[in-house]
Design a protein around this motif. Sequence first.
Motif, short mmCIF file in Angstrom:
data_model
loop_
_atom_site.label_atom_id
_atom_site.label_comp_id
_atom_site.label_asym_id
_atom_site.label_seq_id
_atom_site.Cartn_x
_atom_site.Cartn_y
_atom_site.Cartn_z
N ASN A 10 14.88 16.52 69.90
CA ASN A 10 16.03 17.14 70.54
C ASN A 10 15.64 18.36 71.36
OD1 ASN A 10 17.23 15.26 68.94
ND2 ASN A 10 18.59 16.63 67.89
N HIS A 11 16.62 18.85 72.11
CA HIS A 11 16.50 20.10 72.85
C HIS A 11 17.66 20.99 72.42
CE1 HIS A 11 13.66 17.92 75.24
NE2 HIS A 11 13.58 18.85 76.17
N PRO A 26 13.14 22.65 74.64
CA PRO A 26 12.68 21.66 73.66
C PRO A 26 12.55 22.28 72.27
CG PRO A 26 11.22 21.73 75.57
CD PRO A 26 12.15 22.88 75.69
N VAL A 27 12.99 21.55 71.26
CA VAL A 27 12.87 22.03 69.88
C VAL A 27 11.40 22.28 69.54
CG1 VAL A 27 13.17 21.37 67.45
CG2 VAL A 27 15.03 21.03 69.08
N THR A 28 10.50 21.47 70.09
CA THR A 28 9.07 21.67 69.81
C THR A 28 8.61 23.06 70.25
OG1 THR A 28 8.54 20.52 71.88
CG2 THR A 28 8.47 19.22 69.86
N ALA A 29 9.18 23.61 71.31
CA ALA A 29 8.83 24.96 71.75
C ALA A 29 9.31 25.99 70.73
CB ALA A 29 9.43 25.25 73.12
N MET A 30 10.46 25.75 70.14
CA MET A 30 10.98 26.66 69.12
C MET A 30 10.17 26.56 67.83
SD MET A 30 13.50 28.45 70.39
CE MET A 30 12.38 28.60 71.76
N ILE A 31 9.67 25.36 67.53
CA ILE A 31 8.82 25.18 66.35
C ILE A 31 7.52 25.97 66.53
CG2 ILE A 31 7.41 23.51 65.07
CD1 ILE A 31 9.71 21.49 65.47
N GLU A 32 6.95 25.93 67.73
CA GLU A 32 5.73 26.70 68.00
C GLU A 32 5.97 28.19 67.83
OE1 GLU A 32 4.17 25.74 71.87
OE2 GLU A 32 4.08 23.60 71.40
N ARG A 33 7.15 28.64 68.19
CA ARG A 33 7.46 30.07 68.12
C ARG A 33 7.86 30.52 66.71
NH1 ARG A 33 10.97 33.49 72.42
NH2 ARG A 33 10.72 35.47 71.39
N TYR A 34 8.72 29.75 66.03
CA TYR A 34 9.29 30.18 64.76
C TYR A 34 8.82 29.39 63.54
CZ TYR A 34 12.64 32.75 67.65
OH TYR A 34 13.22 33.60 68.56
N GLY A 35 8.26 28.20 63.75
CA GLY A 35 7.84 27.36 62.62
C GLY A 35 8.87 26.27 62.35
N GLY A 36 8.42 25.15 61.79
CA GLY A 36 9.27 23.99 61.57
C GLY A 36 10.35 24.16 60.52
N PHE A 57 26.90 32.97 74.23
CA PHE A 57 26.62 31.70 74.90
C PHE A 57 27.20 30.55 74.12
CE2 PHE A 57 23.04 33.24 72.45
CZ PHE A 57 22.90 32.26 71.50
N GLU A 58 27.34 29.41 74.81
CA GLU A 58 27.68 28.14 74.18
C GLU A 58 26.36 27.53 73.73
OE1 GLU A 58 30.62 26.49 73.66
OE2 GLU A 58 31.67 28.28 74.38
N PHE A 59 26.34 26.97 72.54
CA PHE A 59 25.11 26.43 71.98
C PHE A 59 25.33 24.98 71.57
CE2 PHE A 59 22.58 25.50 68.21
CZ PHE A 59 21.31 25.74 68.68
N ARG A 60 24.36 24.12 71.89
CA ARG A 60 24.44 22.70 71.50
C ARG A 60 23.05 22.18 71.17
NH1 ARG A 60 27.51 23.46 75.87
NH2 ARG A 60 29.69 22.94 75.76
N ILE A 61 23.01 21.18 70.29
CA ILE A 61 21.79 20.43 70.04
C ILE A 61 21.93 19.15 70.85
CG2 ILE A 61 20.38 19.24 68.33
CD1 ILE A 61 21.57 21.17 66.23
N VAL A 62 20.95 18.86 71.71
CA VAL A 62 21.04 17.74 72.64
C VAL A 62 19.90 16.75 72.36
CG1 VAL A 62 21.03 17.07 75.07
CG2 VAL A 62 22.01 19.27 74.39
N TYR A 63 20.25 15.49 72.13
CA TYR A 63 19.22 14.46 71.93
C TYR A 63 18.64 14.07 73.28
CZ TYR A 63 16.88 10.14 70.80
OH TYR A 63 15.93 9.16 70.66
N ARG A 64 17.32 14.04 73.38
CA ARG A 64 16.66 13.73 74.64
C ARG A 64 15.74 12.53 74.49
NH1 ARG A 64 17.84 16.03 79.45
NH2 ARG A 64 15.65 15.92 79.92
N TYR A 68 15.88 3.21 75.80
CA TYR A 68 15.41 2.15 74.90
C TYR A 68 15.82 2.47 73.46
CZ TYR A 68 12.34 -0.88 72.21
OH TYR A 68 11.86 -1.80 71.32
N ASP A 69 15.66 3.73 73.05
CA ASP A 69 16.04 4.14 71.70
C ASP A 69 17.54 3.94 71.48
OD1 ASP A 69 13.43 4.94 71.19
OD2 ASP A 69 13.82 6.99 71.87
N ALA A 70 18.34 4.25 72.48
CA ALA A 70 19.78 4.08 72.37
C ALA A 70 20.14 2.60 72.25
CB ALA A 70 20.48 4.70 73.56
#
Length: 83
Positions: A10-11, A26-36, A57-64, A68-70
């Motif tokens: 997700n993003h 990207p969530v992966t960028a946040m994992i690098e910064r804060y940890g999983g 701000f407005e905040f959302r979790i967005v599937y990216r 094919y996955d859908a």
Amino acid sequence: MTQLQHITMNHLSFECKSCGHAPLVPVTAMIERYGGETTVDHVRAKARCSACGQKTFEFRIVYRGGSYDALIGAANIKMDVED
């Protein structure tokens, strides 16, 4: 509370209410910064607009994922169709 390590595909969307800046991070960028094990709530509490510095701000979790996955997900749903 959702941990970042569980939503790696997700993003995070932050839309600033003051200036309209709307990055998709990207969530992966946040994992690098804060940890999983860090929660989405923690990231949201730390967030600040990089354009104007505001914390409103407005905040959302967005599937990216790909379409094919859908399609695979949709194919796994049993449909009741009358002939």
